[in-house]
Design a protein around this motif. Structure first.
Motif, mmCIF file in Angstrom:
data_model
loop_
_atom_site.group_PDB
_atom_site.id
_atom_site.type_symbol
_atom_site.label_atom_id
_atom_site.label_comp_id
_atom_site.label_asym_id
_atom_site.label_seq_id
_atom_site.Cartn_x
_atom_site.Cartn_y
_atom_site.Cartn_z
ATOM 1 N N ASN A 1 12.717 5.639 -0.161
ATOM 2 C CA ASN A 1 12.726 6.502 1.023
ATOM 3 C C ASN A 1 11.619 7.546 0.981
ATOM 4 O OD1 ASN A 1 14.944 5.806 2.940
ATOM 5 N ND2 ASN A 1 16.180 5.959 1.097
ATOM 6 N N VAL A 2 11.306 8.046 -0.202
ATOM 7 C CA VAL A 2 10.184 8.980 -0.319
ATOM 8 C C VAL A 2 8.878 8.283 0.053
ATOM 9 C CG1 VAL A 2 8.795 10.309 -1.955
ATOM 10 C CG2 VAL A 2 11.287 10.489 -2.014
ATOM 11 N N SER A 3 8.670 7.085 -0.486
ATOM 12 C CA SER A 3 7.451 6.339 -0.165
ATOM 13 C C SER A 3 7.347 6.070 1.327
ATOM 14 C CB SER A 3 7.428 5.009 -0.935
ATOM 15 O OG SER A 3 7.306 5.226 -2.320
ATOM 16 N N ARG A 4 8.479 5.730 1.933
ATOM 17 C CA ARG A 4 8.470 5.436 3.370
ATOM 18 C C ARG A 4 8.102 6.690 4.170
ATOM 19 N NH1 ARG A 4 13.269 3.357 3.688
ATOM 20 N NH2 ARG A 4 12.507 1.241 3.365
ATOM 21 N N ALA A 5 8.671 7.840 3.795
ATOM 22 C CA ALA A 5 8.353 9.080 4.510
ATOM 23 C C ALA A 5 6.878 9.429 4.364
ATOM 24 C CB ALA A 5 9.225 10.215 3.979
ATOM 25 N N MET A 6 6.322 9.159 3.184
ATOM 26 C CA MET A 6 4.934 9.528 2.920
ATOM 27 C C MET A 6 3.934 8.518 3.471
ATOM 28 S SD MET A 6 4.696 12.446 1.534
ATOM 29 C CE MET A 6 5.556 13.677 0.555
ATOM 30 N N LEU B 1 4.267 13.576 -5.739
ATOM 31 C CA LEU B 1 4.929 14.210 -6.868
ATOM 32 C C LEU B 1 6.384 14.469 -6.490
ATOM 33 C CD1 LEU B 1 2.123 16.829 -7.639
ATOM 34 C CD2 LEU B 1 2.298 14.452 -8.423
ATOM 35 N N GLY B 2 7.270 13.622 -6.976
ATOM 36 C CA GLY B 2 8.685 13.840 -6.757
ATOM 37 C C GLY B 2 9.165 14.948 -7.678
ATOM 38 N N ARG B 3 9.867 15.911 -7.145
ATOM 39 C CA ARG B 3 10.307 17.075 -7.935
ATOM 40 C C ARG B 3 11.830 17.157 -7.853
ATOM 41 N NH1 ARG B 3 12.932 20.812 -9.564
ATOM 42 N NH2 ARG B 3 12.484 23.022 -9.299
ATOM 43 N N MET C 1 13.111 16.901 -3.645
ATOM 44 C CA MET C 1 11.925 17.071 -2.813
ATOM 45 C C MET C 1 10.764 16.272 -3.389
ATOM 46 S SD MET C 1 10.260 20.747 -3.886
ATOM 47 C CE MET C 1 8.586 20.123 -3.605
ATOM 48 N N ALA C 2 9.755 16.108 -2.584
ATOM 49 C CA ALA C 2 8.523 15.458 -3.024
ATOM 50 C C ALA C 2 7.370 16.060 -2.240
ATOM 51 C CB ALA C 2 8.590 13.950 -2.794
ATOM 52 N N ILE C 3 6.231 16.171 -2.893
ATOM 53 C CA ILE C 3 5.042 16.735 -2.266
ATOM 54 C C ILE C 3 3.860 15.824 -2.556
ATOM 55 C CG2 ILE C 3 4.656 18.227 -4.289
ATOM 56 C CD1 ILE C 3 3.374 20.268 -2.385
ATOM 57 N N SER D 1 0.819 -1.211 0.000
ATOM 58 C CA SER D 1 0.000 0.000 0.000
ATOM 59 C C SER D 1 0.850 1.256 0.000
ATOM 60 C CB SER D 1 -0.915 0.004 1.234
ATOM 61 O OG SER D 1 -0.134 -0.048 2.418
ATOM 62 N N ALA D 2 2.139 1.123 -0.344
ATOM 63 C CA ALA D 2 3.026 2.284 -0.349
ATOM 64 C C ALA D 2 2.531 3.319 -1.350
ATOM 65 C CB ALA D 2 4.444 1.845 -0.702
ATOM 66 N N PRO D 3 2.644 4.604 -1.007
ATOM 67 C CA PRO D 3 2.216 5.646 -1.948
ATOM 68 C C PRO D 3 3.006 5.561 -3.251
ATOM 69 C CG PRO D 3 2.651 6.557 0.232
ATOM 70 C CD PRO D 3 3.163 5.158 0.250
ATOM 71 N N THR D 4 2.340 5.775 -4.365
ATOM 72 C CA THR D 4 3.017 5.781 -5.661
ATOM 73 C C THR D 4 3.682 7.140 -5.877
ATOM 74 O OG1 THR D 4 0.961 6.436 -6.753
ATOM 75 C CG2 THR D 4 1.485 4.082 -6.695
#
Length: 280
Positions: free
Chosen positions: A124-129, A108-110, A179-181, A20-23
């Motif tokens: 790591n972005v998915s984990r943070a989110m 949205l990875g930027r 960054m990612a938002i 279920s990790a965020p895409t």
């Protein structure tokens, strides 16, 4: 804005998402980045967890940027690489916004066209989110073309961490190269984000300010690492001073006035002189 015709054979959604990790959609604005975009995309292709999609937004490039993207898209049809043309206006903000509008991921990875992501960046972005309280996340970078240091990773983690801690109270901070938002967070501030027609602000700091004003949390993830070129450090001291003054201009344009406004400028000026010596 047009969507360039590139073969797209996406991997199945089940194969590309992990539980279920965020895409994560990657959005990469590009203007005359023929020299850097291939390296950037090869790092994206090497991710331990594949991004949902990769969107390169070409902003009036006159070099071989678009062809380099097409070539990699043809060689890796499973990667979901999309090339968009944003030729209506010159500038990072409208180009970024075009990519955000086209993205379909939860996050949205930027990054920039000279960013070289660590292999576990998407992971790591998915984990943070996975923390629903986090609306955006940023991390440190290393400078991969500072000859004096050879192969050693010259990281600005201390600088970025300090800026982020300052931002928790006074000066909100994001770094556009890394960054990612969350897509929902972007939707909540999209109407308020500054268009910066005069090109005098830091667009990433502008996003951070609007997120804070909306009560959306920005997190710092030290393992969310990316490399960037130190090419900006080749600019003259006067030009770099003008670049760092954008911090003050961005905060003051939002009515933020505090002595800590000077901290980002001084920290990056110190980094400028330290790495400039390293490049000699």
């Amino acid at each position: 804005m047009t969507d360039v015709d590139i073969p797209r054979r996406r991997r199945g959604r089940a194969a590309r998402a992990v539980a279920s990790a965020p895409t994560v959609s990657l959005v990469i604005p590009a203007f005359n980045e023929e020299a850097t975009i291939e390296r950037c995309l090869l790092a994206v292709l090497a991710q331990t967890r594949a991004p949902w999609e990769v969107i390169v937004v070409d902003n009036r490039s006159t070099d071989g940027t678009a062809e380099a993207v097409r070539r990699l898209a043809r060689a890796h049809p499973e990667a979901g690489i999309r090339l968009l043309r944003q030729f209506d206006a010159q500038g990072l903000v409208p180009t970024r916004n075009a990519g955000f509008a086209a993205a379909t991921g939860d996050v949205l990875g930027r990054i920039d066209a000279d960013s070289v992501l660590a292999p576990d960046w998407v992971e790591n972005v998915s984990r943070a989110m996975e923390d629903p309280a986090v609306g955006a996340v940023t991390g440190p970078v290393t400078y991969y073309d500072v000859p004096r240091f050879g192969s050693l990773p010259v990281s600005d983690d201390l600088v970025r961490r300090t800026l982020w801690h300052l931002g928790r109270r006074r000066c909100p901070f994001l770094y556009g190269s890394n960054m990612a938002i969350r897509a929902t967070a972007w939707k909540s501030i999209e109407h308020a984000a500054c268009p910066d027609h005069e090109d005098v602000l830091h667009e990433d700091i502008d996003l951070a300010v609007h997120l804070k004003q909306t009560g959306i949390r920005v997190a710092y993830a030290p393992r969310m690492r990316a490399g960037v070129s130190a090419r900006r450090l080749d600019s003259s001291p006067a030009s770099f001073r003008a670049y760092t003054h954008r911090f003050v201009a961005t905060y003051e344009s939002h009515g933020i006035d505090h002595w800590t406004l000077r901290a980002p400028r001084h920290l990056l000026q110190g980094l400028f002189w330290a790495t400039r010596r390293g490049r000699r």
